[in-house]
Design a protein around this motif. Structure first.
Motif, short mmCIF file in Angstrom:
data_model
loop_
_atom_site.label_atom_id
_atom_site.label_comp_id
_atom_site.label_asym_id
_atom_site.label_seq_id
_atom_site.Cartn_x
_atom_site.Cartn_y
_atom_site.Cartn_z
N ASP A 47 -12.94 91.55 8.55
CA ASP A 47 -11.69 92.09 8.03
C ASP A 47 -11.36 93.42 8.69
O ASP A 47 -10.19 93.72 8.98
N GLU A 51 -8.03 94.23 10.96
CA GLU A 51 -7.15 95.36 10.67
C GLU A 51 -6.99 96.24 11.90
O GLU A 51 -5.89 96.72 12.20
N ARG A 54 -4.57 94.60 14.19
CA ARG A 54 -3.19 94.77 13.71
C ARG A 54 -2.67 96.16 14.04
O ARG A 54 -1.53 96.34 14.49
#
Length: 306
Positions: A47, A51, A54
């Motif tokens: 995760d 992130e 992104r």
């Protein structure tokens, strides 16, 4: 006559798909940074990593939007820009060049990546083959390696004499001052990676069929002569770091951070401003009752394999 008009909703959806397709260009480039095994992605992202990706893409797209504004300003002001990208093999120069040029007009921003000089060019003034690639007003030229080949690979590999090497250091500051005094802005980047990082990237290229073309015998020899290249780099930075055209060192062990840092720094080197553009209106297409579009012969249509 068939109704060729589409609804606003359909038009918005079409534009959205085009935008996504444009952004997919960057995701396709990112395949270079992944490893695949038996046709399937071998790396599962956490995760935190998702992130971070992104954030990277969000910032990259923002910076690329600023590069478009910079391009418009360069064209409007007839500014002339030369950017040199130097560094060890596998340092990431090509990656940042791709991200800079990705959304720009190739007629405004172009890349000069010269091959080894031929027999005729070896008899010319050393800088002569580079001069023909210099920009006119309203142009940006990115040199993927440059005249600094003489201070690096030519010195280390013995492709130039000691006299030629010393002559290079004597004349290069004069040559660059001449460029700057003629109105060309000269920006010089050195991409710096560690010994361990270069080794890892070379191994990645060796084991990736899509990257093996990037490895040449000269690249492999440069790996063996790491220390010689380090000494040559240190001398080059010391003797050609001038106020008119200073060197800027990009720490490049992290490819994505290096790209963002370099583009951010580049944008700050010019006092660009957003150039106003007139509102663009798409004209109505003319239609004539006597026009009939001829069908395309079936034998010349590309088969729909996908």
């Amino acid at each position: 006559m068939l109704n060729t008009q589409i609804s606003n909703q359909e038009l918005s959806e079409h534009i959205r798909r085009d935008l996504l397709d444009g952004y997919d260009e960057e995701f396709e480039l990112e395949i270079e940074d992944r490893h695949y095994e038996n046709g399937a992605e071998a790396i599962a992202l956490s995760d935190f990593e998702k992130e971070q990706r992104r954030l990277y893409f969000r910032e990259l797209f923002r910076l690329q939007a600023e590069l478009v504004k910079l391009q418009d300003w360069v064209v409007a002001t007839k500014h002339k820009v030369v950017i040199l990208f130097e560094g060890r093999d596998a340092a990431g120069k090509g990656g940042v060049i791709k991200r800079i040029t990705q959304r720009l007009n190739p007629r405004v921003c172009r890349v000069a990546a010269l091959p080894a000089p031929n027999d005729r060019e070896r008899t010319q003034w050393y800088f002569q083959r580079y001069v023909s690639h210099l920009p006119a007003g309203g142009e940006i030229v990115l040199f993927d390696r440059s005249w600094y080949n003489r201070a690096g690979v030519e010195k280390v590999m013995g492709f130039c004499t000691d006299d030629q090497y010393e002559e290079f250091f004597r004349t290069t500051p004069e040559f660059e001052r001449m460029l700057v005094s003629s109105g060309i802005q000269l920006i010089k980047y050195w991409f710096s990676i560690s010994d361990e990082e270069q080794r890892a990237r070379f191994l990645g290229r060796i084991h990736d069929p899509l990257k093996q073309w990037k490895l040449s015998p000269m690249d492999l020899e440069s790996r063996r002569r790491w220390e010689d290249y380090t000494k040559a780099k240190e001398i080059m930075l010391e003797r050609t770091h001038i106020p008119e055209a200073p060197w800027w060192v990009v720490e490049a062990d992290d490819k994505k951070k290096a790209r963002l840092n370099c583009i951010h720094h580049l944008l700050n080197q010019m006092p660009y401003q957003e150039v106003p553009h007139p509102t663009i209106e798409l004209p109505q297409r003319e239609r004539h009752e006597d026009y009939l579009r001829n069908p395309v012969p079936a034998e010349i249509i590309v088969p729909k394999v996908y």
